[in-house]
Scaffold this motif. Structure first.
Motif, PDB file in Angstrom:
ATOM      1  N   PHE A 104      -7.993  -7.450  -0.927  1.00  0.00           N
ATOM      2  CA  PHE A 104      -8.439  -8.671  -0.256  1.00  0.00           C
ATOM      3  C   PHE A 104      -7.266  -9.338   0.471  1.00  0.00           C
ATOM      4  O   PHE A 104      -7.401  -9.781   1.605  1.00  0.00           O
ATOM      5  CB  PHE A 104      -9.037  -9.671  -1.250  1.00  0.00           C
ATOM      6  CG  PHE A 104     -10.387  -9.291  -1.769  1.00  0.00           C
ATOM      7  CD1 PHE A 104     -11.500  -9.228  -0.927  1.00  0.00           C
ATOM      8  CD2 PHE A 104     -10.560  -9.015  -3.120  1.00  0.00           C
ATOM      9  CE1 PHE A 104     -12.749  -8.892  -1.419  1.00  0.00           C
ATOM     10  CE2 PHE A 104     -11.808  -8.678  -3.613  1.00  0.00           C
ATOM     11  CZ  PHE A 104     -12.907  -8.615  -2.767  1.00  0.00           C
ATOM     12  N   ALA A 105      -6.130  -9.411  -0.214  1.00  0.00           N
ATOM     13  CA  ALA A 105      -4.957 -10.057   0.383  1.00  0.00           C
ATOM     14  C   ALA A 105      -4.472  -9.285   1.605  1.00  0.00           C
ATOM     15  O   ALA A 105      -4.163  -9.889   2.642  1.00  0.00           O
ATOM     16  CB  ALA A 105      -3.849 -10.194  -0.661  1.00  0.00           C
ATOM     17  N   LEU A 109      -4.622 -10.974   5.259  1.00  0.00           N
ATOM     18  CA  LEU A 109      -3.335 -11.092   5.945  1.00  0.00           C
ATOM     19  C   LEU A 109      -3.391 -10.344   7.274  1.00  0.00           C
ATOM     20  O   LEU A 109      -2.962 -10.871   8.310  1.00  0.00           O
ATOM     21  CB  LEU A 109      -2.195 -10.564   5.073  1.00  0.00           C
ATOM     22  CG  LEU A 109      -0.803 -10.544   5.724  1.00  0.00           C
ATOM     23  CD1 LEU A 109      -0.403 -11.913   6.258  1.00  0.00           C
ATOM     24  CD2 LEU A 109       0.222 -10.020   4.713  1.00  0.00           C
ATOM     25  N   GLY A 110      -3.933  -9.153   7.263  1.00  0.00           N
ATOM     26  CA  GLY A 110      -4.048  -8.383   8.502  1.00  0.00           C
ATOM     27  C   GLY A 110      -4.879  -9.106   9.545  1.00  0.00           C
ATOM     28  O   GLY A 110      -4.514  -9.161  10.723  1.00  0.00           O
ATOM     29  N   LYS A 111      -5.985  -9.711   9.132  1.00  0.00           N
ATOM     30  CA  LYS A 111      -6.818 -10.441  10.084  1.00  0.00           C
ATOM     31  C   LYS A 111      -6.102 -11.684  10.611  1.00  0.00           C
ATOM     32  O   LYS A 111      -6.218 -12.015  11.794  1.00  0.00           O
ATOM     33  CB  LYS A 111      -8.148 -10.808   9.434  1.00  0.00           C
ATOM     34  CG  LYS A 111      -9.077  -9.603   9.306  1.00  0.00           C
ATOM     35  CD  LYS A 111     -10.391  -9.952   8.643  1.00  0.00           C
ATOM     36  CE  LYS A 111     -11.158 -10.968   9.440  1.00  0.00           C
ATOM     37  NZ  LYS A 111     -12.447 -11.314   8.827  1.00  0.00           N
ATOM     38  N   ASN A 128      -3.463  -0.650   4.835  1.00  0.00           N
ATOM     39  CA  ASN A 128      -3.302  -0.726   3.375  1.00  0.00           C
ATOM     40  C   ASN A 128      -4.620  -1.141   2.721  1.00  0.00           C
ATOM     41  O   ASN A 128      -5.027  -0.574   1.702  1.00  0.00           O
ATOM     42  CB  ASN A 128      -2.203  -1.716   3.000  1.00  0.00           C
ATOM     43  CG  ASN A 128      -0.817  -1.203   3.307  1.00  0.00           C
ATOM     44  OD1 ASN A 128      -0.610  -0.032   3.581  1.00  0.00           O
ATOM     45  ND2 ASN A 128       0.159  -2.097   3.291  1.00  0.00           N
ATOM     46  N   ALA A 129      -5.279  -2.154   3.312  1.00  0.00           N
ATOM     47  CA  ALA A 129      -6.570  -2.600   2.774  1.00  0.00           C
ATOM     48  C   ALA A 129      -7.595  -1.479   2.850  1.00  0.00           C
ATOM     49  O   ALA A 129      -8.327  -1.225   1.885  1.00  0.00           O
ATOM     50  CB  ALA A 129      -7.057  -3.825   3.545  1.00  0.00           C
ATOM     51  N   GLN A 134     -11.259   2.404   0.572  1.00  0.00           N
ATOM     52  CA  GLN A 134     -11.834   3.748   0.582  1.00  0.00           C
ATOM     53  C   GLN A 134     -11.721   4.378  -0.798  1.00  0.00           C
ATOM     54  O   GLN A 134     -12.648   5.049  -1.259  1.00  0.00           O
ATOM     55  CB  GLN A 134     -11.130   4.612   1.629  1.00  0.00           C
ATOM     56  CG  GLN A 134     -11.535   4.256   3.033  1.00  0.00           C
ATOM     57  CD  GLN A 134     -10.728   4.981   4.089  1.00  0.00           C
ATOM     58  OE1 GLN A 134      -9.560   5.297   3.889  1.00  0.00           O
ATOM     59  NE2 GLN A 134     -11.345   5.216   5.244  1.00  0.00           N
ATOM     60  N   GLN A 135     -10.605   4.137  -1.458  1.00  0.00           N
ATOM     61  CA  GLN A 135     -10.421   4.672  -2.807  1.00  0.00           C
ATOM     62  C   GLN A 135     -11.438   4.064  -3.776  1.00  0.00           C
ATOM     63  O   GLN A 135     -11.903   4.734  -4.693  1.00  0.00           O
ATOM     64  CB  GLN A 135      -8.988   4.388  -3.274  1.00  0.00           C
ATOM     65  CG  GLN A 135      -8.579   5.139  -4.507  1.00  0.00           C
ATOM     66  CD  GLN A 135      -7.093   4.969  -4.771  1.00  0.00           C
ATOM     67  OE1 GLN A 135      -6.504   3.934  -4.480  1.00  0.00           O
ATOM     68  NE2 GLN A 135      -6.481   5.995  -5.335  1.00  0.00           N
ATOM     69  N   MET A 136     -11.791   2.817  -3.549  1.00  0.00           N
ATOM     70  CA  MET A 136     -12.786   2.131  -4.389  1.00  0.00           C
ATOM     71  C   MET A 136     -14.211   2.574  -4.048  1.00  0.00           C
ATOM     72  O   MET A 136     -15.139   2.289  -4.804  1.00  0.00           O
ATOM     73  CB  MET A 136     -12.702   0.606  -4.170  1.00  0.00           C
ATOM     74  CG  MET A 136     -11.427  -0.023  -4.600  1.00  0.00           C
ATOM     75  SD  MET A 136     -11.211  -1.706  -3.947  1.00  0.00           S
ATOM     76  CE  MET A 136     -12.772  -2.463  -4.248  1.00  0.00           C
TER      77      MET A 136
END
Length: 161
Positions: A104-105, A109-111, A128-129, A134-136
């Motif tokens: 989420f962070a 942050l990216g947005k 990174n997000a 995708q892993q989740m």
């Protein structure tokens, strides 16, 4: 949504648990953002963050900070949004018990960086997000981050031309 706000506010009058009260006020503030009540949202979120910091409710604090990021973006204060998002990411990275909030962070942050025109940083944080999401195998969260990356591609393609 107004009914949800009214219900949460009514319940807050009787809430004795400061941690739960701050978290509920933070949720109400997010609803204020949705209704366009941005100044009220920012004030409430600021108060919640101070309270959560003082009682060391860092999980609640990160959620509140990410809501602050969204409110600041809504009023086009990208620099402040980036600063708060960085604090939320730093907090989530510092405590293994909060690692589940990192995606989420990174996303928020990216947005915020995207809005601030910090395209290189935005790309890295959104990637990174995306990797975490995708892993989740959370398709809604993956789609949200992919949409932000698509916007980034359009913006950088337009500025590179």
């Amino acid at each position: 949504m107004q009914a949800a706000i009214n219900s949460l506010l009514a319940n807050l009058e009787f809430e004795r648990d400061q941690r739960q009260a701050s978290r509920s006020r933070s949720q109400v503030a997010f609803m204020f953002i949705c209704f366009g009540r941005k100044d009220e949202a920012l004030k409430t979120l600021h108060d919640c963050a101070r309270s959560q910091e003082s009682i060391q409710d860092y999980r609640g604090l990160i959620a509140t900070q990410l809501r602050q990021v969204q409110a600041l973006q809504a009023i086009n204060d990208a620099a402040a949004a980036v600063e708060i998002a960085r604090a939320a990411l730093s907090r989530s990275n510092a405590d293994p018990a909060l690692a589940d909030l990192q995606h989420f962070a990174y996303h928020h942050l990216g947005k915020a960086e995207l809005q601030a025109g910090l395209y290189g940083e935005a790309r890295q944080h959104l990637l990174n997000a995306l990797a975490s999401r995708q892993q989740m195998s959370d398709h809604e969260l993956v789609s949200s981050t992919q949409a932000a990356l698509a916007l980034l591609r359009r913006l950088t393609t337009n500025t590179d031309a």
